[in-house]
Design a protein around this motif. Structure first.
Motif, short mmCIF file in Angstrom:
data_model
loop_
_atom_site.label_atom_id
_atom_site.label_comp_id
_atom_site.label_asym_id
_atom_site.label_seq_id
_atom_site.Cartn_x
_atom_site.Cartn_y
_atom_site.Cartn_z
N GLN A 242 -118.83 29.26 -3.33
CA GLN A 242 -117.93 28.81 -4.43
C GLN A 242 -118.21 27.34 -4.83
N GLU A 243 -118.37 27.40 -6.05
CA GLU A 243 -118.31 26.09 -6.84
C GLU A 243 -117.10 25.66 -7.79
N ALA A 244 -116.52 24.56 -7.52
CA ALA A 244 -115.30 24.50 -8.33
C ALA A 244 -115.63 24.05 -9.76
N PRO A 245 -115.15 24.26 -10.85
CA PRO A 245 -115.48 24.16 -12.11
C PRO A 245 -115.19 22.63 -12.49
N PHE B 284 -119.43 25.80 -12.25
CA PHE B 284 -118.58 26.84 -11.31
C PHE B 284 -119.58 27.96 -11.13
N TYR B 285 -118.96 28.53 -9.82
CA TYR B 285 -119.39 29.80 -9.17
C TYR B 285 -118.53 30.44 -8.27
N PRO B 286 -118.28 31.73 -8.12
CA PRO B 286 -118.99 32.75 -8.97
C PRO B 286 -118.67 32.63 -10.29
N ARG B 287 -119.13 33.74 -10.93
CA ARG B 287 -119.05 33.91 -12.47
C ARG B 287 -117.86 34.02 -13.16
N PRO B 288 -117.07 34.97 -12.45
CA PRO B 288 -115.76 35.07 -13.40
C PRO B 288 -114.85 33.91 -13.23
N ILE B 289 -114.14 33.90 -14.36
CA ILE B 289 -113.48 32.67 -14.54
C ILE B 289 -112.51 33.09 -15.56
N ARG C 137 -111.92 31.24 -8.89
CA ARG C 137 -111.53 31.71 -7.33
C ARG C 137 -111.75 30.45 -6.52
N SER C 138 -112.57 29.35 -6.76
CA SER C 138 -112.78 28.30 -5.71
C SER C 138 -111.38 27.57 -5.78
N LEU C 139 -110.57 27.50 -6.84
CA LEU C 139 -109.42 26.77 -6.98
C LEU C 139 -108.19 27.56 -6.09
N GLY C 140 -108.38 28.63 -5.56
CA GLY C 140 -107.17 29.34 -4.98
C GLY C 140 -106.12 29.64 -6.01
#
Length: 354
Positions: free
Chosen positions: A207-210, A233-238, A291-294
């Motif tokens: 996970q990489e935060a945007p 960001f990663y993964p793709r869905p945002i 997802r990375s931001l919870g």
């Protein structure tokens, strides 16, 4: 055209039955896609490329000169024994030889002009409840050509042409092949994918935060474009949305969003543009969920120069007040400490004199 060699299909079927593993403890839906592009220059020269993907992670590609597998991820090769990879490469070579022969044979029989491009995509989608959905598609010269209904074991033309109907009839006559495709993806897809899910768990959970910024453009005097750029960001869905006075702006002609594009560092970027009238008196902010931001979200407000200046002055005043309060507290504590030292010193002198 002649049916594919049944021995090859049986070997492929038996091999995949032995693919098994323990499902990694991962949440979500996962898809494996196998992509093949074959450019038929003439009856004697075919340029073929192949690629395997788990979600958006490149597992490996096919060397078009040697038809051997080139691995992209360090964990892919250890997922299976060396002997199994040798078997896979041999099967790929047998398959491509027969594929090229059958396509050329059919092209000459139906007087198809060269060059042309044949593309194949097959794979399966694995759901959290361990059910799966298989898919297989064939393309011709960049257009959808045929699709395979796994539940019914039948091929359907994506375009109603003489050539598509001919190829459909040929594939329908390959009952052993169609049955194998159905069994392959319906019954063995889970076992096939679990091996890679277990070995590639860290890559799939990455996970990489945007990082988001908001800026404005003025294409004409009566229009202001607010741009929310999200990248890294990663993964793709945002999920990206605009808020007007705290309320989400619904989809409409004023809202324009880009597709999600890849970055060179294996992350993604995205833009959302909102057209507004200059000086309309509303406040705007870009909200980003990932997802990375919870459960949290990024909220990036936008304001004109006056609003930014006021905010800056307010922040400066708050900082000055805070600094003054800290200094006053420090001075008070210092004075109290000095008073205590002086009091202790006087008491010490009086005790000695006594």
């Amino acid at each position: 055209m002649q049916p594919p060699h049944h021995c090859f299909l049986c070997l492929l079927f038996l091999y995949l039955l032995f693919l098994s593993g323990t499902w990694a403890d991962l949440e979500g839906t996962f898809t494996i896609r196998l992509l093949q592009t074959s450019i038929f220059q003439n009856t004697s020269f075919v340029d073929t490329e192949g690629l395997g993907l788990l979600e958006d992670i490149k597992l490996g590609s096919l060397d078009k000169h040697t038809w051997t597998i080139h691995f992209y991820q360090p964990w892919v090769h250890p997922a299976l024994p060396r002997s199994d990879w040798d078997t896979i490469e041999n099967m790929i070579k047998i398959y491509l030889q027969k594929f090229n022969h059958l396509i050329n044979e059919g092209a000459m029989e139906k007087d198809v002009s060269y060059p042309f491009v044949a593309q194949c995509m097959g794979g399966c989608k694995l759901y959290p409840n361990r059910t799966s959905r298989a898919f297989a598609y064939v393309g011709y010269n960049g257009q959808d050509f045929l699709s395979f209904d796994v539940d019914n074991g039948t091929w359907f033309p994506s375009q109603d042409t003489y050539l598509s109907r001919y190829v459909q009839a040929v594939l329908q006559n390959y009952t052993a092949f169609s049955e194998l495709v159905a069994v392959l993806f319906n019954d063995t897809c889970v076992d096939d994918m679990e091996m890679f899910l277990r070995y590639g768990k860290a890559a799939l959970e990455r996970q990489e935060a945007p990082v988001a910024t908001v800026f404005a453009r003025t294409p004409r005097p009566d229009q202001l474009l607010l741009v929310c750029r999200v990248t890294g960001f990663y993964p793709r869905p945002i999920s990206v949305a605009w808020l007007r006075d705290g309320q989400e702006v619904p989809p409409g002609p004023a809202l324009n969003t880009s597709t999600i594009l890849p970055n060179a560092d294996l992350t993604y970027q995205f833009r959302s543009i909102l057209a507004v009238a200059p000086g309309d008196g509303h406040s705007y902010a870009c909200r980003v969920s990932h997802r990375s931001l919870g459960t949290r979200s990024l909220l990036i407000p936008w304001g004109n120069s006056e609003m930014v200046l006021i905010a800056g002055l307010g922040a400066g005043l708050l900082a000055a007040v805070a600094m003054a309060a800290i200094m006053m507290l420090w001075v008070q504590r210092r004075r109290k400490h000095q008073q205590m030292e002086e009091s202790e010193s006087r008491n010490s002198i009086l005790s000695k004199e006594a």
